[in-house]
Structures are given as C-alpha cells and as structure tokens.
Write an enzyme that holds these catalytic residues in place. Structure first.
Site, short mmCIF file in Angstrom:
data_model
loop_
_atom_site.label_atom_id
_atom_site.label_comp_id
_atom_site.label_asym_id
_atom_site.label_seq_id
_atom_site.Cartn_x
_atom_site.Cartn_y
_atom_site.Cartn_z
N LYS A 100 0.46 -1.12 0.02
CA LYS A 100 0.10 -0.02 0.17
C LYS A 100 1.53 1.28 0.17
CE LYS A 100 -3.67 -2.30 2.44
NZ LYS A 100 -4.86 -2.13 3.34
N TYR A 159 -12.55 -2.53 -3.73
CA TYR A 159 -12.67 -2.48 -2.42
C TYR A 159 -14.11 -2.89 -2.33
CZ TYR A 159 -8.65 -2.02 0.13
OH TYR A 159 -7.33 -2.43 1.01
N PHE A 208 -15.38 3.02 6.48
CA PHE A 208 -14.59 3.76 6.86
C PHE A 208 -14.35 3.57 5.21
CE2 PHE A 208 -14.79 -1.37 7.60
CZ PHE A 208 -14.08 -1.62 6.30
N ARG A 260 -1.69 -14.86 4.32
CA ARG A 260 -2.84 -14.10 5.10
C ARG A 260 -1.70 -14.18 6.68
NH1 ARG A 260 -7.03 -10.85 4.11
NH2 ARG A 260 -8.10 -11.44 5.84
N THR A 309 -4.89 -7.69 10.78
CA THR A 309 -5.98 -6.58 9.40
C THR A 309 -4.88 -4.94 10.35
OG1 THR A 309 -7.85 -7.61 9.27
CG2 THR A 309 -8.10 -5.46 8.62
N ARG A 338 2.13 -6.74 8.90
CA ARG A 338 1.46 -5.71 9.65
C ARG A 338 2.37 -5.16 11.42
NH1 ARG A 338 -4.83 -7.70 7.25
NH2 ARG A 338 -3.85 -6.88 5.38
N ASN A 385 -2.13 0.00 7.50
CA ASN A 385 -2.09 -1.68 7.64
C ASN A 385 -0.47 -1.47 6.45
OD1 ASN A 385 -4.04 -1.97 5.91
ND2 ASN A 385 -4.77 -3.57 7.35
N HIS A 443 -1.75 -5.51 1.54
CA HIS A 443 -2.89 -6.10 1.43
C HIS A 443 -2.77 -7.22 1.00
CE1 HIS A 443 -6.98 -6.91 -0.66
NE2 HIS A 443 -6.52 -8.01 -1.18
N GLU A 456 -8.73 -11.05 -8.04
CA GLU A 456 -8.52 -9.72 -7.44
C GLU A 456 -7.05 -9.75 -8.42
OE1 GLU A 456 -7.18 -10.10 -3.10
OE2 GLU A 456 -9.46 -9.05 -2.71
P1 DAT Z 1 -7.63 -7.61 5.53
O1 DAT Z 1 -7.28 -5.71 4.51
O2 DAT Z 1 -7.22 -7.51 6.18
O3 DAT Z 1 -8.97 -8.08 3.95
P2 DAT Z 1 -10.56 -6.34 5.24
O4 DAT Z 1 -10.67 -6.64 3.29
O5 DAT Z 1 -11.47 -6.32 6.13
O6 DAT Z 1 -9.25 -6.55 5.47
O7 DAT Z 1 -10.62 -4.33 5.19
C1 DAT Z 1 -9.66 -3.88 4.22
C2 DAT Z 1 -10.05 -2.85 4.65
O8 DAT Z 1 -9.90 -2.06 5.10
C3 DAT Z 1 -8.08 -3.20 5.86
O9 DAT Z 1 -6.51 -3.48 5.51
C4 DAT Z 1 -7.48 -1.33 6.90
C5 DAT Z 1 -9.01 -1.42 6.21
N1 DAT Z 1 -10.68 -1.30 7.47
C6 DAT Z 1 -10.86 -2.76 7.81
N2 DAT Z 1 -11.66 -3.12 9.42
C7 DAT Z 1 -11.61 -1.32 9.57
C8 DAT Z 1 -11.75 -0.44 10.18
N3 DAT Z 1 -12.57 -1.24 10.98
N4 DAT Z 1 -11.46 0.76 10.90
C9 DAT Z 1 -10.85 1.08 9.54
N5 DAT Z 1 -10.37 1.06 8.77
C10 DAT Z 1 -10.96 -0.96 8.37
MG MG Z 2 -9.84 -8.16 2.42
#
Ligand code: DAT
Ligand code: MG
Length: 152
Positions: free
Chosen positions: A12, A52, A60, A88, A94, A105, A115, A118, A129
């Site tokens: 990122k 996304y 968020f 992962r 996350t 992370r 973070n 991805h 993806e």
């Molecule tokens: P990951 O990236 O671990 O697959 P995710 O798909 O649930 O997690 O979310 C995508 C991204 O969105 C994640 O890397 C960071 C952001 N994110 C997720 N949950 C969040 C939250 N509760 N508050 C702020 N950002 C968040």
């Molecule tokens: Mg995800």
C-alpha cells in the site's frame, strides 16, 4: 510436487512512501513463495473502488479508497503451497495493533488505516483480485531453481 495456489498481494502507499518495498518483498521471498507478477502504479479511482467493492457502505470505506489512491502501490502475484492462507498469516491481523509480532503488519504498522499491505482472503478473492490487476499474459509461470529444496 503439489498443485500451487496463487494469491494477490499489494504493498500500500504507506509501505512505498516509508521505503519498505525491498524489505517486505525479501520477507515474502524467503518463505519460498514465488513472485510471478508485479507492477508499480498509481491506482485509478475506479480500480480502487472495484478492488474494495465488498466494503461499500462501511464507515471506513471512503477513507480506505482515499488512502489506497493517495500514492503509488505495488501489486503482485505470489505462487506457492497454500499461498492464500500462508500469505495472510505472514501479513498478520488487519489491525497492526492486534497482529502477532513477527508479522508484516505488526512489524511495520501502527494503525488499521495504515496497515502497509493487502493480501487476498480466499482463493475466490485471489482469483478476482489477480484478474483485476493483471492479464493472463502478465502472469509469468516458471520453475524456480530452488523448488526441490523448498518442496518435497
Ligand atoms: P484485510 O485487509 O485484512 O483483508 P478487510 O478486507 O476487512 O481486511 O478490510 C480492508 C481494509 O480496510 C483493511 O486492510 C483496512 C481497512 N479496514 C478494515 N476494517 C476497518 C475498520 N474497522 N476501520 C478502519 N479501517 C478498516
Ligand atoms: Mg480483505
């Protein structure tokens, strides 16, 4: 040797800006996963929204799209045994504050909104993806010379 799996991993904008590209790729490389595609790009808004899409409507979401389009990213495809789950685990939870020490992370991040990296969460999302960022001809299939020393 077993059938290999592919996963989509992307550094990122914070990883790029903070100068961790080389270090993070090294950490992935040394696990024995094989890099089969990579790009360096400024993510267009429509691609970010498609990537996304599952998060549309979450509180968020807007900040997430702003963050991921705020600077260059480095999308990659890695191949290996159980690559999706393995990556992962290497990435960690996350939220860097909940990520286990030794994960990327936890070792490079402080906040969920910064973070670092991805990684696809399932084989289905990996496929989706990978197709979003790469054409079939950009995926370089090759046998790595150390394969017999990594895989039984
Ligand atoms: P990951 O990236 O671990 O697959 P995710 O798909 O649930 O997690 O979310 C995508 C991204 O969105 C994640 O890397 C960071 C952001 N994110 C997720 N949950 C969040 C939250 N509760 N508050 C702020 N950002 C968040
Ligand atoms: Mg995800």
């Amino acid at each position: 040797m077993q059938d290999f799996e592919r996963t989509f991993i992307m550094l990122k904008p914070d990883a790029v800006q903070r100068g961790f590209i080389g270090e993070i790729i090294s950490r992935l490389e040394r696990t024995g996963l094989t890099l089969i595609a990579m790009k360096f790009m400024q993510m267009p808004d429509d691609l970010a929204k498609e990537h996304y899409a599952e998060h549309v409507g979450k509180p968020f979401y807007e900040k997430l799209v702003t963050y991921i389009t705020s600077g260059p990213v480095l999308p990659m495809v890695w191949e290996g045994a159980n690559a999706v789950d393995m990556a992962r685990k290497i990435l960690g939870a996350t939220n860097p504050q909940n990520a286990a020490p030794g994960t990327i992370r936890a070792d490079y991040g402080q906040e969920i909104g910064r973070n670092i990296i991805h990684g696809s969460d399932s084989k289905t999302s990996a496929k989706r993806e990978i197709n979003l960022f790469f054409s079939e001809s950009e995926l370089v299939s090759f046998s790595k010379i150390d394969a017999p020393w990594v895989h039984e």
